[in-house]
Design an enzyme around this catalytic site. Structure first.
Site, short mmCIF file in Angstrom:
data_model
loop_
_atom_site.label_atom_id
_atom_site.label_comp_id
_atom_site.label_asym_id
_atom_site.label_seq_id
_atom_site.Cartn_x
_atom_site.Cartn_y
_atom_site.Cartn_z
N ASP A 35 0.82 -1.25 0.00
CA ASP A 35 0.14 0.02 -0.05
C ASP A 35 0.63 1.20 0.03
O ASP A 35 0.13 2.49 -0.15
CB ASP A 35 -1.10 0.18 1.22
CG ASP A 35 -0.56 -0.60 2.51
OD1 ASP A 35 0.93 -0.41 2.54
OD2 ASP A 35 -1.30 -0.45 3.55
N CYS B 173 -2.00 1.97 6.50
CA CYS B 173 -1.47 1.17 7.71
C CYS B 173 -1.98 1.19 9.12
O CYS B 173 -2.20 0.05 9.84
CB CYS B 173 0.10 1.36 7.93
SG CYS B 173 0.98 1.23 6.45
#
Length: 421
Positions: free
Chosen positions: A303, A405
């Site tokens: 990501d 995250c």
């Protein structure tokens, strides 16, 4: 619709229960008696239970539901920096961190991250939670745990790390919440901080799956993984060599990116092909798992390299180009290139790169939570008609993550669709 299969019972089942009751006697007497009565009733019922008969029951409405990264966000888990502990400097940690920080790990492994830094990170994440609530999102938090406690399994000893990054350990696919097995020994028991939340979701109707837990024995790691410089990393990545072997399945949830019926995964330092194959079989046939790869000397979590922010819209890191990018362009996707991050060179990033600037959290298709200091990427989002919800989490970045995250979206308002052909 949840389907329950009736179990063979009849008089033979009753006899078996009677026998078990005589063996177990008093400790389970009440339980055995109730079971006997229930089985006997089934045997005497007007309509006998057949092995292949299916009984429809109405399931609870699941509190967990998310199919992609951009539908309207209703509920989210936000991690905790409290008691964050530096992981011991083991071979898998060395392979995932930059050379300039190796001395830091060698000196502080098993101890707390700098307390003042953690204190500032805690304040930033609290402010982030407040802003999420202001935006109408329900915020859940994991338990606070002492990660400095040493533990031992038959295969290794370690201390813990933190419960800061729920994205690493939890993956929501539809109404199912999947616990990833992880690949760092310091993260072996990280799930404990999230179990109260997951049990509550399960009781309220969510599906809950725990992937096979690896032993994390020495065989899972290439003990002679030859990294000394950035050039070594590039050579090894080009050869498809990683610190984790194929000894047993392992994966971090953050190596998977959702886009409806299509889920994109990368082989990384913490996710092996066996782990991806486990996910592929588990999610089939409703979902298709695609393996994609990047020119990345240190792949760990997708990501900050490839972040899907809308239907047919993806941010792709220019320093880590995707080898399969033409596949997305042919499918009609828009591939956006984020600007160079603005984070200063002297700011400590013990567990990540500067590209956390693109590690954003979509609140819906037209709102994104982004770092307040990254003004150049604000402009990129504005060009796409996406308004920015600005929050500063510089000190939280140091612990290894950006907004994506630090969160796990539990519920988004949307339906299962296909965005990729």
């Amino acid at each position: 619709m949840l389907r329950v299969r009736c179990v063979r019972g009849g008089s033979r089942g009753a006899e078996a229960v009677h026998y078990i009751g005589s063996m177990l006697r008093k400790g389970f007497g009440g339980w055995v008696q109730r079971t006997f009565q229930s089985t006997q009733a089934a045997a005497l019922s007007e309509k006998p239970c057949i092995a292949d008969e299916k009984t429809e029951i109405t399931p609870l409405e699941s509190p967990v539901c998310s199919y992609n990264e951009w539908d309207h966000l209703e509920e989210v888990i936000v991690g905790r920096p409290e008691n964050a502990n530096v992981p011991p400097f083991t071979v898998e940690v060395k392979a995932n961190t930059y050379e300039k920080y190796w001395q830091f790990y060698q000196k502080y492994g098993g101890q707390s991250f700098p307390p003042e830094h953690v204190k500032k990170a805690t304040a930033e994440i609290e402010e982030m939670c407040n802003i999420l609530r202001h935006e109408g999102v329900i915020v859940q938090r994991p338990d606070v745990i002492d990660w400095s406690v040493k533990y031992k399994t038959p295969d290794f000893e370690s201390t813990g790390m933190y419960a800061a990054m729920p994205r690493d350990i939890l993956l929501v696919v539809g109404n199912e919440i999947i616990e990833a097995p992880m690949a760092w020994r310091s993260r072996f028991f990280e799930y404990r901080a999230y179990r109260p939340l997951i049990k509550d979701y399960f009781r309220r109707g969510a599906k809950w799956t725990t992937a096979p837990k690896p032993t994390m024995a020495n065989e899972l790691y290439d003990q002679d993984y030859p990294i000394r410089t950035v050039e070594d990393r590039h050579k090894l990545a080009a050869m498809g060599k990683f610190v984790t072997t194929e000894f047993e399945p392992c994966f971090d949830a953050a190596d998977f990116m959702r886009a409806g019926r299509d889920i994109f995964a990368q082989r990384s330092q913490v996710t092996n092909y066996l782990g991806i194959e486990w996910m592929r079989r588990h999610l089939a046939p409703d979902y298709k798992v695609h393996i994609i790869s990047f020119k990345d000397p240190n792949p760990m979590h997708i990501d900050a390299t490839f972040n899907i922010i809308g239907p047919g819209l993806v941010i792709s890191n220019p320093d880590r180009p995707c080898h399969q990018i033409e596949m997305f362009k042919k499918a009609g996707w828009t591939v956006a290139t984020p600007p160079t991050p603005l984070i200063p060179d002297d700011h400590p990033l013990w567990m990540s790169s500067k590209w956390l600037s693109m590690n954003v959290l979509m609140l819906d298709e037209k709102r994104v939570m982004v770092d307040a200091n990254e003004t150049s990427i604000h402009k990129m989002f504005e060009k796409f008609g996406i308004s920015t919800v600005k929050v500063s989490i510089r000190h939280a970045n140091s612990l290894g993550g950006g907004f994506h995250c630090w969160t796990c979206d539990v519920r988004r308002r949307g339906t299962l669709q296909s965005y990729f052909s």
